[in-house]
Design an enzyme around this catalytic site. Structure first.
Site, PDB file in Angstrom:
ATOM      1  N   ASP A 177      -9.661   8.704 -62.743  1.00 43.71           N
ATOM      2  CA  ASP A 177     -10.218   7.169 -62.547  1.00 43.71           C
ATOM      3  C   ASP A 177     -10.807   6.525 -63.736  1.00 43.71           C
ATOM      4  OD1 ASP A 177     -11.213   4.991 -61.502  1.00 43.71           O
ATOM      5  OD2 ASP A 177     -12.890   5.777 -60.630  1.00 43.71           O
TER       6      ASP A 177
ATOM      7  N   HIS B  79      -8.395  -7.018 -12.255  1.00 42.61           N
ATOM      8  CA  HIS B  79      -7.751  -6.625 -13.469  1.00 42.61           C
ATOM      9  C   HIS B  79      -6.484  -5.996 -13.127  1.00 42.61           C
ATOM     10  CE1 HIS B  79      -7.655  -4.512 -17.566  1.00 42.61           C
ATOM     11  NE2 HIS B  79      -8.764  -5.324 -17.825  1.00 42.61           N
ATOM     12  N   GLY B  80      -5.877  -6.105 -14.199  1.00 46.52           N
ATOM     13  CA  GLY B  80      -4.416  -5.239 -14.421  1.00 46.52           C
ATOM     14  C   GLY B  80      -4.657  -3.670 -14.180  1.00 46.52           C
TER      15      GLY B  80
ATOM     16  N   TYR C 213     -18.497  -4.858 -18.985  1.00 46.87           N
ATOM     17  CA  TYR C 213     -18.753  -5.964 -18.066  1.00 46.87           C
ATOM     18  C   TYR C 213     -20.100  -6.088 -17.341  1.00 46.87           C
ATOM     19  CZ  TYR C 213     -13.499  -6.527 -17.329  1.00 46.87           C
ATOM     20  OH  TYR C 213     -12.123  -7.078 -17.549  1.00 46.87           O
TER      21      TYR C 213
ATOM     22  N   GLN D  84      -9.499   2.032 -22.419  1.00 49.52           N
ATOM     23  CA  GLN D  84     -10.503   1.060 -21.439  1.00 49.52           C
ATOM     24  C   GLN D  84     -10.838   1.792 -20.111  1.00 49.52           C
ATOM     25  OE1 GLN D  84     -10.658  -2.901 -21.093  1.00 49.52           O
ATOM     26  NE2 GLN D  84      -8.592  -3.179 -21.792  1.00 49.52           N
TER      27      GLN D  84
ATOM     28  N   SER E 279      -9.520 -11.958 -23.120  1.00 51.70           N
ATOM     29  CA  SER E 279      -9.885 -11.689 -24.667  1.00 51.70           C
ATOM     30  C   SER E 279      -8.434 -12.352 -25.062  1.00 51.70           C
ATOM     31  CB  SER E 279      -9.747 -10.232 -24.815  1.00 51.70           C
ATOM     32  OG  SER E 279      -8.383  -9.733 -24.603  1.00 51.70           O
TER      33      SER E 279
ATOM     34  N   TYR F 113     -12.083  -5.056 -30.729  1.00 49.73           N
ATOM     35  CA  TYR F 113     -11.430  -4.237 -29.803  1.00 49.73           C
ATOM     36  C   TYR F 113      -9.930  -4.130 -29.760  1.00 49.73           C
ATOM     37  CZ  TYR F 113      -8.923  -5.253 -25.563  1.00 49.73           C
ATOM     38  OH  TYR F 113      -7.914  -5.477 -24.305  1.00 49.73           O
TER      39      TYR F 113
ATOM     40  N   ASP G   4      -3.437  -1.267 -15.842  1.00 47.38           N
ATOM     41  CA  ASP G   4      -3.104  -0.681 -17.072  1.00 47.38           C
ATOM     42  C   ASP G   4      -4.477   0.076 -17.519  1.00 47.38           C
ATOM     43  OD1 ASP G   4      -4.139  -3.309 -17.123  1.00 47.38           O
ATOM     44  OD2 ASP G   4      -3.923  -3.138 -19.305  1.00 47.38           O
TER      45      ASP G   4
END
Ligand code: SPV
Ligand code: MG
Length: 432
Positions: free
Chosen positions: A204, A89-90, A75, A98, A9, A43, A92
């Site tokens: 207002d 993927h990492g 995905y 995620q 991304s 995201y 994390d």
């Protein structure tokens, strides 16, 4: 030859990305799914580089064999289509936002015997700094201002939620929901006259003046990056409006919405229960045209708000005004109604769109709140404003807490309604 899939991304490529690409490519032919602009902006943040530019850069990195679009954060679609042997993927994403995406990846890989490979996530300070710089860029007035138009071009229909302080700005900026493999965020913020006045304990009625409104906008701007639409009430005197337009665009506001009322303005949701006068078409057109002449940048938008349905002057009057205001230079039309039944809003939109296919249309579904975003999108409405819901939910919660403390002569019973001390202390992290 085995195949490997990774999703990207990022628009700030650094050596950490190159290192993980190298490692992934060692497993086989590497395909990168590039996340669409829409998915990235809902995201993470609005991408500094467009999908096309990001695709082009990634395609030229050594080790990348193929680049394909990934429309959603999920995905699943791409995995079922390309059936890669490995997803890289990492690590994390094992926790946090995620996590469900990861679980879905594991389940889809399980369908055909694919495998997930995770590398330790590099939490490098330099990389974090790069991301912070990218976010900072988005808050610079010249970059923030034009983003409302860009978002409308990108998504056709966008949402805005009210913000009246730094903390409500942060809620508008950061709230994210993951649903059906997609992420949802608000696209923009609405600085409502009702909520800005209410937060100051005032009615207002244009009593909270522009200097004070600008102070609120600055508080919000300091801690956010999303585009801002200002509720400009009637716009005031033409002679004052032209100055305010220049100030607003200079500080990076994207749009001002002014309503065709005159004299002492009261909130529209009072309708005909209070005395309110509508401006003449001729005078309001002069106000719009003067504002457009005063404007210095091409991105800023002056949106005309029509009060004919609120004041029960009829559909014909509303339409006549809409076409006249567009002709006078309005960059968009907001049509308002206080009926729960959306029929008159839908009728206006249909009749307006029969003659004008492109001018952005804005709605504020406070009364007609059952209408979904998709229903507005199907009718070519471009901006949906949730104008007061944070104020209307926040203040009752505070009142209930105050009553609970009074009733119990101590704070213990109120505690379960409160965020923990730890949470409130860490809600707003220190700037590095
Ligand atoms: C506001 O939020 O202040 C508005 C919208 O002007 S409404 O309250 O519906 O008039
Ligand atoms: Mg208002």
């Amino acid at each position: 030859m085995k195949t490997v899939y990774m999703c990207f991304s990022t628009d700030v490529i650094h050596s950490g990305h190159l290192a993980i690409i190298d490692k992934a490519a060692a497993y086989g032919e590497l395909m990168i799914g590039v996340l669409s602009d829409e998915a990235v902006s809902s995201y993470k943040r609005f991408p500094l580089l467009s999908y096309e530019e990001r695709t082009n850069i990634i395609a030229h990195i050594n080790g990348v064999a193929k680049v394909v679009p990934q429309e959603k954060l999920s995905y699943a679609e791409n995995l079922r289509k390309w059936k890669p042997d490995y997803v890289v993927h990492g690590d994390d994403w094992r926790e946090g936002f995620q996590k469900p995406i990861r679980e879905e990846v594991l389940s889809v890989l399980g369908e055909y015997g694919g495998e997930l490979i995770e590398f330790p996530y590099a939490n490098n300070q330099n990389y974090l700094q790069l991301e912070q710089n990218a976010r900072y860029q988005l808050s610079i007035p010249d970059i923030r201002r034009g983003r409302l138009r860009k978002l409308i071009d990108m998504k056709q229909t966008i949402t805005a939620i009210e913000a009246h302080s730094g903390i409500t700005g942060l809620i508008a900026e950061k709230t994210t929901v993951l649903q059906d493999g997609r992420t949802y965020q608000f696209d923009a913020m609405w600085v409502s006259s009702l909520c800005d006045s209410t937060a100051k304990g005032k009615p207002d009625i244009e009593l909270v003046d522009m200097s004070s409104r600008l102070r609120t906008i600055d508080d919000i701007m300091e801690v956010t990056t999303k585009p801002i639409i200002l509720d400009g009430d009637t716009g005031g005197l033409i002679e004052h409006f032209v100055y305010n337009v220049k100030t607003l665009e200079r500080i990076g506001v994207s749009a001002v919405i002014i309503e065709d009322k005159t004299g002492l303005k009261k909130n529209s949701l009072f309708g005909t229960e209070v005395e309110q006068s509508q401006d003449s078409i001729e005078h309001f057109c002069r106000k719009i045209a003067a504002g457009k002449r005063a404007q210095k940048t091409k991105e800023f938008m002056i949106i005309a708000r029509i009060e004919s349905l609120i004041l029960e002057r009829g559909m014909e009057d509303a339409l006549e005004r809409a076409f006249a205001f567009v002709k006078a230079g309005a960059d968009g039309i907001m049509i308002h109604s206080r009926k729960e039944d959306p029929a008159e809003i839908f009728e206006f939109v249909e009749k307006f769109r029969a003659e004008d296919k492109s001018t952005p249309l804005v709605v504020v579904p406070t009364a007609f709140h059952a209408v979904t975003e998709q229903e507005f999108k199907d009718r070519d409405v471009n901006i949906i404003i949730y104008a007061n819901q944070l104020t209307r939910s926040g203040f009752p919660a505070m009142k209930k807490t105050a009553e609970t403390i009074l009733r119990n002569h101590r704070a213990k019973e109120a505690d379960e309604m409160c965020m923990s001390i730890k949470e409130i202390l860490t809600l707003i992290p220190d700037e590095e």
